[in-house]
Design a protein around this motif. Structure first.
Motif, short mmCIF file in Angstrom:
data_model
loop_
_atom_site.label_atom_id
_atom_site.label_comp_id
_atom_site.label_asym_id
_atom_site.label_seq_id
_atom_site.Cartn_x
_atom_site.Cartn_y
_atom_site.Cartn_z
N ALA A 50 -0.58 6.97 -8.34
CA ALA A 50 -1.27 6.69 -9.60
C ALA A 50 -0.77 7.58 -10.73
CB ALA A 50 -2.78 6.90 -9.42
N THR A 65 1.55 9.09 -13.58
CA THR A 65 2.55 8.53 -14.47
C THR A 65 3.71 9.51 -14.68
OG1 THR A 65 1.26 9.32 -16.36
CG2 THR A 65 0.93 7.05 -15.68
N THR A 70 7.80 10.31 -9.03
CA THR A 70 7.48 8.97 -8.55
C THR A 70 8.75 8.15 -8.38
OG1 THR A 70 5.36 9.04 -9.71
CG2 THR A 70 6.15 6.88 -9.00
N ASN A 102 4.67 1.66 -6.26
CA ASN A 102 4.67 2.59 -7.39
C ASN A 102 4.92 1.87 -8.71
OD1 ASN A 102 4.23 4.76 -5.68
ND2 ASN A 102 6.37 5.32 -5.55
N THR A 153 1.76 0.06 -9.79
CA THR A 153 0.75 1.02 -10.27
C THR A 153 1.08 1.53 -11.66
OG1 THR A 153 0.16 1.72 -8.02
CG2 THR A 153 -0.31 3.26 -9.80
N ALA A 207 -1.11 0.57 -14.96
CA ALA A 207 -1.78 1.68 -15.64
C ALA A 207 -1.34 1.76 -17.09
CB ALA A 207 -1.48 3.00 -14.92
N PRO A 212 -3.00 -3.53 -8.38
CA PRO A 212 -3.08 -2.71 -9.59
C PRO A 212 -4.26 -1.75 -9.52
CG PRO A 212 -2.90 -5.06 -10.11
CD PRO A 212 -3.21 -4.96 -8.66
N PRO A 213 -4.15 -0.61 -10.15
CA PRO A 213 -5.28 0.33 -10.17
C PRO A 213 -6.43 -0.24 -10.98
CG PRO A 213 -3.57 1.04 -11.69
CD PRO A 213 -3.00 -0.12 -10.93
#
Length: 210
Positions: free
Chosen positions: A48, A50, A55, A62, A65, A69, A120-121
């Motif tokens: 999660a 950024t 990442t 990833n 996400t 976001a 998706p978050p």
């Protein structure tokens, strides 16, 4: 005896070069927008986040996400802009961001439908939530600049992700989505930069003439 710092540094550089060379020519030709080599090194312990330096944006979970976001932040921050901005151009841009990023999220959800490992978050990561909270409390005089600064930063990060995944992503439909979306994100970035520069022009002009 303490190790020689120069020798230690040289060893680290040598290992880094060796690791990069294993990636072949594609590794050396990665899009210039992604400057952190470690972005492709290891998956993040916190997908999660950024923070692109920790990442692996080439992995679908990833990527999904990060994009979702980013869209969520663009929509929510732009809704605040519609309420707080007094600049007509900024408001038009904010309305455009809401429409564009709502559409991007819908397209992304369609592409990952049926893949249980891709979702998706439902909430912003802490760093973006912090920016959103700050945007809601910034003074009216500073709001437009703060909003546009966030838009420039956010779209640059999103562009980095799109370009990297379009080149090295692990799912073809998502790679095509990234390739198709990157030019749109670039347009948004250019527009945000232009609006941000325009906010400084009156002050600069007055300073010049007085």
């Amino acid at each position: 005896m303490r190790p020689n710092p120069l020798l230690v540094s040289a060893a680290i550089v040598a290992l880094s070069v060796a690791a990069c060379s294993k990636g072949g020519d594609n590794a050396t030709n990665a899009p210039s927008a992604v400057t952190n080599a470690e972005a492709a090194a290891t998956p993040s312990a916190n997908p999660a986040s950024t923070d692109l330096s920790t990442t692996d944006v080439t992995k679908a979970p990833n990527f999904v996400t990060l994009v979702a976001a980013s869209d969520m932040f663009e929509v929510q921050s732009s809704k605040i802009a519609l309420q707080r901005s007094t600049d007509a151009g900024v408001k038009r841009f904010a309305q455009m961001m809401i429409g564009a990023h709502t559409k991007t999220t819908a397209t992304l959800k369609g592409l990952i439908a049926g893949q249980s490992n891709l979702s998706p978050p439902t909430a912003l990561p802490s760093d973006l939530q912090g920016k959103l909270d700050q945007l809601g409390s910034v003074s009216p005089a500073d709001f437009d600049k703060s909003y546009l600064d966030d838009q420039v930063d956010g779209h640059q990060s999103a562009l980095n992700v799109m370009q990297r995944y379009a080149k090295d992503g692990d799912q073809e439909p998502l790679k095509q989505f990234a390739a198709d979306t990157a030019p749109i994100v670039q347009q948004h970035l250019d527009k945000a930069k232009a609006l941000r520069r325009a906010l400084d022009k009156p002050a600069n002009s007055n300073a010049t003439t007085n």
